[in-house]
Scaffold this active site. Structure first.
Site, PDB file in Angstrom:
ATOM      1  CG  ASP A   1      -2.062   0.991   1.126  1.00  0.00           C
ATOM      2  OD1 ASP A   1      -2.469   1.312  -0.005  1.00  0.00           O
ATOM      3  OD2 ASP A   1      -2.535   1.467   2.181  1.00  0.00           O
TER       4      ASP A   1
ATOM      5  CG  ASP B   1       0.557   3.780   7.955  1.00  0.00           C
ATOM      6  OD1 ASP B   1       0.596   3.646   9.194  1.00  0.00           O
ATOM      7  OD2 ASP B   1       0.167   4.822   7.394  1.00  0.00           O
TER       8      ASP B   1
END
Length: 268
Positions: free
Chosen positions: A198, A215
């Site tokens: 991502d 993340d």
């Protein structure tokens, strides 16, 4: 401590004793700046960032009378929130041992959503630990306790958080260096058989000229996950498009993808 880059004015909570003794600790060797004294107090200064799956708080851990260290406490949401709407593709190649747990997570029962929160916190802790050991530019994972992951705070001692790359406007001379840093980080992941999954300028921090990748709970196994190459290709497109729009002419998403896959295959 003079300022904190928080979302809103938030009242400080009363300090609580450090949870170090009951948590799972980060990889060895533990950096010198990590406070392990059980007499330390954690002071929560409020929310730094909010997201669909988790909120990030700024926490200072310190022994009374000492400045201590700042931590980013990432708290995954549990059953009262809708969450992890994209996780099916990322989870291919992962396994949950208990069939009851697997069914509960698939049906999104309250119990299953609680399991999901803990599962994603553990997934990010494991991924950061592995990447840290490999020398990747990621925050050090200090500890994991339930659905809360405490990380190295990337920013200044006064609590000013490092900006996301998407918020920055690097000078032309700096742009090429940042792209080289990013390619090296992606190559390091690929050699270990992984893609971020991502990646974008929104989960890259820029701190004192250095990129830091954040993340990573959805980190993708390029071998076990049949969608792994597709996730990697999307990562390449996202970051290369951003650098190209900023005027860097030598970016080529297709070439980067080919180079990364070659590294991954060589490691198989």
């Amino acid at each position: 401590m003079s300022s904190f880059d928080l979302l809103d004015d938030q009242p400080f909570e009363e300090p609580a004793y450090s949870s170090w003794d009951t948590a799972t600790h980060g990889p060895q060797p533990i950096p010198d700046w990590v406070i392990t004294d059980l007499n330390a107090l954690d002071t929560d200064f409020g929310v730094l960032k909010t997201g669909k799956e988790a909120d990030v708080h700024v926490v200072r851990r310190a022994v009374p009378g000492d400045d201590g260290c700042l931590l980013a406490a990432k708290r995954y949401r549990t059953n009262e929130h809708r969450m992890f709407h994209r996780d099916a593709g990322y989870q291919e190649g992962r396994r949950t041992r208990r069939s009851r747990d697997t069914r509960a997570m698939a049906k999104r029962t309250a119990y299953g959503r609680d399991l999901n929160a803990g599962k994603w916190a553990m997934a990010e802790f494991d991924a950061l630990s592995r990447l840290w050991r490999a020398g990747a530019p990621v925050p050090y994972p200090v500890q994991l306790a339930g659905t809360e992951l405490m990380l190295e705070f990337i920013g200044e001692p006064d609590g000013t958080a490092a900006p996301r790359l998407a918020q920055c406007r690097p000078e032309p001379a700096e742009l090429g260096d940042l792209f080289d840093q990013l390619v090296e980080a992606m190559l390091l992941l690929a050699r270990a058989g992984f893609a971020h999954g991502d990646l974008s300028p929104y989960n890259l921090l820029l701190h004192r000229g250095q990129l830091v990748m954040i993340d990573v709970p959805q980190i993708v196994d390029l071998v076990a996950n049949p969608q792994g190459p597709a996730f990697l290709e999307r990562d390449c497109t996202n970051v290369c498009d951003w650098f190209a729009r900023r005027g860097l002419e030598r970016v080529d998403a297709d070439q980067l993808f080919d180079d990364l896959m070659a590294e991954a295959v060589a490691g198989w």
